[in-house]
Design a protein around this motif. Structure first.
Motif, mmCIF file in Angstrom:
data_model
loop_
_atom_site.group_PDB
_atom_site.id
_atom_site.type_symbol
_atom_site.label_atom_id
_atom_site.label_comp_id
_atom_site.label_asym_id
_atom_site.label_seq_id
_atom_site.Cartn_x
_atom_site.Cartn_y
_atom_site.Cartn_z
ATOM 1 N N LEU A 179 -41.002 -58.182 43.848
ATOM 2 C CA LEU A 179 -40.298 -57.610 44.991
ATOM 3 C C LEU A 179 -40.906 -56.270 45.406
ATOM 4 C CD1 LEU A 179 -36.599 -58.430 44.037
ATOM 5 C CD2 LEU A 179 -37.996 -59.541 45.794
ATOM 6 N N MET A 196 -31.009 -61.807 49.163
ATOM 7 C CA MET A 196 -31.805 -62.057 47.959
ATOM 8 C C MET A 196 -30.930 -62.168 46.716
ATOM 9 S SD MET A 196 -35.094 -59.491 48.416
ATOM 10 C CE MET A 196 -34.206 -58.053 47.792
ATOM 11 N N GLN A 198 -31.703 -61.791 42.614
ATOM 12 C CA GLN A 198 -32.566 -61.485 41.465
ATOM 13 C C GLN A 198 -31.692 -61.593 40.228
ATOM 14 O OE1 GLN A 198 -35.938 -59.869 40.417
ATOM 15 N NE2 GLN A 198 -34.860 -60.601 38.589
ATOM 16 N N THR A 205 -28.909 -54.069 39.205
ATOM 17 C CA THR A 205 -29.240 -54.483 40.575
ATOM 18 C C THR A 205 -29.075 -53.336 41.563
ATOM 19 O OG1 THR A 205 -26.993 -55.421 40.672
ATOM 20 C CG2 THR A 205 -28.809 -56.953 40.322
ATOM 21 N N ALA A 209 -32.023 -52.131 44.023
ATOM 22 C CA ALA A 209 -31.876 -52.012 45.476
ATOM 23 C C ALA A 209 -32.263 -50.614 45.953
ATOM 24 C CB ALA A 209 -30.442 -52.339 45.892
ATOM 25 N N VAL A 220 -32.547 -51.472 52.195
ATOM 26 C CA VAL A 220 -32.192 -52.428 51.143
ATOM 27 C C VAL A 220 -30.927 -51.919 50.469
ATOM 28 C CG1 VAL A 220 -32.933 -53.636 49.057
ATOM 29 C CG2 VAL A 220 -34.646 -52.888 50.742
ATOM 30 N N GLU A 222 -27.406 -53.098 47.773
ATOM 31 C CA GLU A 222 -26.663 -54.076 46.991
ATOM 32 C C GLU A 222 -25.496 -54.546 47.853
ATOM 33 O OE1 GLU A 222 -25.535 -54.151 42.364
ATOM 34 O OE2 GLU A 222 -24.286 -52.788 43.539
ATOM 35 N N ILE A 234 -31.767 -55.806 54.429
ATOM 36 C CA ILE A 234 -31.930 -56.616 53.224
ATOM 37 C C ILE A 234 -30.748 -56.388 52.303
ATOM 38 C CG2 ILE A 234 -33.416 -57.118 51.251
ATOM 39 C CD1 ILE A 234 -35.751 -55.935 52.864
ATOM 40 N N LEU A 236 -29.077 -57.432 48.564
ATOM 41 C CA LEU A 236 -29.367 -57.951 47.223
ATOM 42 C C LEU A 236 -28.066 -58.280 46.517
ATOM 43 C CD1 LEU A 236 -31.466 -58.401 44.877
ATOM 44 C CD2 LEU A 236 -31.003 -56.018 44.230
#
Length: 360
Positions: A179, A196, A198, A205, A209, A220, A222, A234, A236
């Motif tokens: 990533l 996403m 992971q 996490t 992020a 990005v 969470e 994005i 996560l």
């Protein structure tokens, strides 16, 4: 062949506990233990290990500095970081994974020595399975990755490329490094939302992020319940929770569920991909399956392919563990196999082709 293993940690008690836990696995040949990075590097020069368990925080040469030397001097050696549950350690562990450490194991928090050994054995089982696969699949010099990889000619496309409403990404072992190569290379004007999964514990996490967001040109975060799934953003999946995408009043919304694990994983790629198929499948989904052990994502891609989906898998030569991508490829569901260092370029090409398709 036994896995020659070195333990590096500045705690005498933990070195003993981890060494005893590793001794319970017949596949392990324990070469010894080192109290710091400098001693570990000297040991490696005398007798290289296949596997190193490396403490994140040590006096003198810390874990990240030691990892940098190991990656440069012993690229085929698998490194597993040893971490505690502090926020500082979480952030450093994520950095180590981005630098190429394969995985991490958390230190038990209890004071009962035998209970700590038993807990470590439970945590080590999955990690050692990953290590065995990695070592069996490596070739000479496999740890050295070219700075400018040669891109193989693209295979004949199995699925017609049309419009896309979203990008869905699944990744596991080796994910933070993959990533870190993929997400920051996406352009600032990337116009599709990205969701996403992971595989990673809850407290890590968030740090992942945040780390990706600092490096990337796109935000990005969470995911939280009710987050809008927006173009150029994005999300996560939080560790320990499934991420799903729902369509409510014509808008895409992120949801979190505590449903049982699937493929022994929560979050699971299959859960996310199935939800994306239901919410966006008729509009088109660009699925990306990256490095990882097992087959999580296969059932999800099968659901996506019943709708409108184009699926890219990470190439075997650029994977830490070619498990999840292999499952997709062997099922005949991968439209392209792409090296991780050019993944962002190819995803961007497809996204802009999609934009042109939708808005000629």
């Amino acid at each position: 062949m036994p896995i020659k293993t070195l333990v590096v940690d500045d705690s005498v008690l933990f070195r003993k506990a981890l060494s005893e836990a590793l001794g319970g696995f017949t596949v392990i040949e324990l070469l010894g233990a080192a109290a710091n990075g400098s001693i570990a590097l000297k040991r490696m020069a005398q007798s290289p290990a296949d596997l190193v368990f490396l403490d994140v925080h040590m006096d003198g040469m810390d874990g990240l500095q030691t990892l940098e030397h190991l990656r440069a001097g012993f690229p085929d050696t698998v490194v597993v970081m040893v971490s505690d549950s502090s926020t500082r350690t979480e952030e450093t562990t994520i950095r180590a994974l981005e630098m190429g450490a394969m995985d991490f194991v958390q230190k038990p928090e209890g004071s009962d020595f035998q209970a700590s050994i038993d807990e470590l054995k439970q945590r080590l089982r999955g990690i050692l399975s990953h290590v065995e696969v990695r070592l069996l699949s490596r070739g000479p010099g496999s740890g050295i990755r070219p700075a400018s990889p040669v891109v193989a000619a693209r295979p004949q496309v199995k699925t017609a490329v049309g419009g896309f409403a979203i990008v869905a990404v699944g990744v596991s072992t080796g994910g933070p490094e993959a990533l870190a190569r993929f997400i920051p290379s996406l352009p600032a004007d990337f116009w599709l939302p990205i969701v996403m999964v992971q595989h990673m514990p809850a407290q890590f996490t968030r740090s992942l992020a945040e780390s990706l967001s600092r490096k990337a040109r796109l935000p990005v975060a969470e995911a939280q319940e009710g987050d809008a799934v927006l173009p150029g953003r994005i999300l996560l999946a939080p560790g320990g929770t499934h991420l799903v995408v729902r369509r409510e009043h014509g808008k895409l919304i992120a949801g979190l569920t505590a449903d049982p694990p699937e493929n022994s994983c929560r979050p699971a790629v299959d859960v996310l991909f199935r939800s994306v198929a239901a919410a966006c499948g008729d509009s088109g989904v660009l699925a990306v399956v990256l490095t990882g052990m097992g087959s999580d994502g296969l059932a999800g891609v099968q659901a996506l392919k019943k709708k409108k989906c184009y699926c890219i898998t990470q190439s075997e030569r650029s994977c830490v563990v070619y498990g999840m991508p292999r499952a997709i490829a062997e099922a005949g569901l991968s439209d392209e196999s792409v090296d991780i260092d050019v993944m962002a370029v190819r995803v961007s090409e497809l996204a802009y082709f999609s934009q042109a398709h939708l808005y000629p």
